[in-house]
Design an enzyme around this catalytic site. Sequence first.
Site, short mmCIF file in Angstrom:
data_model
loop_
_atom_site.label_atom_id
_atom_site.label_comp_id
_atom_site.label_asym_id
_atom_site.label_seq_id
_atom_site.Cartn_x
_atom_site.Cartn_y
_atom_site.Cartn_z
CB SER A 1 77.85 -72.81 -42.96
OG SER A 1 77.06 -73.96 -42.96
CE1 TYR B 1 82.10 -76.19 -41.54
CE2 TYR B 1 79.72 -76.33 -41.33
CZ TYR B 1 80.85 -76.02 -42.08
OH TYR B 1 80.70 -75.50 -43.35
N1 NAD Z 1 80.46 -77.82 -49.01
C1 NAD Z 1 79.43 -77.49 -48.26
O1 NAD Z 1 78.46 -78.26 -48.12
C2 NAD Z 1 79.39 -76.17 -47.55
C3 NAD Z 1 78.18 -75.72 -47.03
C4 NAD Z 1 78.14 -74.50 -46.37
C5 NAD Z 1 79.30 -73.75 -46.23
N2 NAD Z 1 80.47 -74.22 -46.73
C6 NAD Z 1 81.67 -73.43 -46.53
O2 NAD Z 1 82.18 -73.01 -47.78
C7 NAD Z 1 83.60 -72.86 -47.69
C8 NAD Z 1 84.25 -73.61 -48.84
O3 NAD Z 1 83.88 -74.96 -48.75
P1 NAD Z 1 84.04 -75.99 -49.96
O4 NAD Z 1 82.84 -76.82 -49.94
O5 NAD Z 1 84.42 -75.28 -51.20
O6 NAD Z 1 85.23 -76.85 -49.38
P2 NAD Z 1 86.57 -77.37 -50.02
O7 NAD Z 1 87.10 -78.37 -49.07
O8 NAD Z 1 86.37 -77.76 -51.43
O9 NAD Z 1 87.48 -76.05 -50.01
C9 NAD Z 1 88.07 -75.56 -48.84
C10 NAD Z 1 89.46 -75.09 -49.17
O10 NAD Z 1 90.05 -74.57 -47.98
C11 NAD Z 1 91.38 -75.01 -47.93
N3 NAD Z 1 91.89 -75.03 -46.56
C12 NAD Z 1 91.52 -75.88 -45.57
N4 NAD Z 1 92.25 -75.64 -44.47
C13 NAD Z 1 93.09 -74.62 -44.77
C14 NAD Z 1 94.10 -73.93 -44.05
N5 NAD Z 1 94.41 -74.24 -42.78
N6 NAD Z 1 94.76 -72.94 -44.67
C15 NAD Z 1 94.48 -72.62 -45.97
N7 NAD Z 1 93.56 -73.24 -46.69
C16 NAD Z 1 92.87 -74.23 -46.11
C17 NAD Z 1 91.36 -76.41 -48.53
O11 NAD Z 1 92.65 -76.84 -48.94
C18 NAD Z 1 90.38 -76.23 -49.65
O12 NAD Z 1 91.02 -75.88 -50.85
C19 NAD Z 1 83.99 -73.39 -46.31
O13 NAD Z 1 84.16 -72.31 -45.44
C20 NAD Z 1 82.79 -74.21 -45.89
O14 NAD Z 1 82.67 -74.29 -44.50
C21 NAD Z 1 80.54 -75.40 -47.39
#
Ligand code: NAD
Length: 304
Positions: A175, A188
């Site tokens: 991120s 985070y």
């Molecule tokens: N959305 C944002 O703004 C953003 C920005 C920068 C980075 N990210 C990173 O991108 C990645 C994906 O984020 P996203 O926005 O698609 O989020 P999201 O919540 O849509 O997807 C995350 C997925 O991880 C799964 N998950 C959570 N805990 C878990 C566990 N203990 N075991 C197995 N699966 C688990 C959830 O069920 C979900 O399907 C993450 O690592 C997040 O930190 C997101």
Amino acid sequence: MGIEIVFEGLWLLLKLIYYQIEAIFRFFVQPARKDVKGDIVLVTGAGSGIGQGMALEFAKLGCVVVGCDISNQGLEETRELLYERTGAKFHGYSCDLSNRDEIYKMADEIKKDVGKVTILINNAGIVTGKKLLDCPDALMQKTMEVNVIGHFWTLKAFLPDMLSSNHGHIVTIASAAGFFGVPGQVDYAASKFAAVGVSDALYQELDHLGKSGVKVTCVCPYYINTGMFDGVKIKMLPILDKDETVQKIVDAVLRNKYILMMPNVFYTFAALKNIVPTKSILAMSKFTGTIATMDEFVGRKKSS
Ligand SMILES: NC(=O)c1ccc[n+]([C@@H]2O[C@H](COP(=O)([O-])OP(=O)(O)OC[C@H]3O[C@@H](n4cnc5c(N)ncnc54)[C@H](O)[C@@H]3O)[C@@H](O)[C@H]2O)c1
């Protein structure tokens, strides 16, 4: 020793100049996309957001797509999506990535049922969005377990097969919070700084082992409209679009790009961060509104 070090230094200087010219050239002319047809891709957190999007894109490219998630409903949605859009089979595994034993058990099953994973995308993540003193201990620990410690175990499970063939790709979805901390993201940011560190050290370790056929990509996006960061207050930089973000990540993997920051201005921010005074960073954070982005954070309705 004396003269040798001079020659080594000159050789290094030539290399540094060459790499700089190469980087400028690559800015204008991108390397060709590699062919990943037939590769076995494992996407963690494939049940929603960009994980689901990446699963779909890799299926379109002819990969065998394996996904894991703690949400069975999410896995089912991804299975249906891939089938509807591509006709491809999705291999979904229910797994809590904060549990090492579950990860190792899942890895054994994947190797038995599907084969050797050649592209590992450590994507699953959670966010508490709470200020340090308001955040329950267990949630802070869970953030570290899912967002980075789980990466150790997936790497230990799947990297050996990549090393033995000197072929593979490790993708870390970190991120922008892996470079910049903001209020409400103490746990985070800690997990994402650590994830960037894993990717950084692994890149060098693989080269040191003579395994440069195993590629490394670290992805550092700003906020994306997946729902994970619902409620964040944006003053200047627009929230990234989920589908465009997925396209850029897949493109970066296919071109073996080492680091992908989104939007592009974050490359400049990252370079400046260690040069300008800390107070300047704080002033910029206030000017851009970044300092207050998490003030009205809601996150996903369902708690993970
Ligand atoms: N959305 C944002 O703004 C953003 C920005 C920068 C980075 N990210 C990173 O991108 C990645 C994906 O984020 P996203 O926005 O698609 O989020 P999201 O919540 O849509 O997807 C995350 C997925 O991880 C799964 N998950 C959570 N805990 C878990 C566990 N203990 N075991 C197995 N699966 C688990 C959830 O069920 C979900 O399907 C993450 O690592 C997040 O930190 C997101």
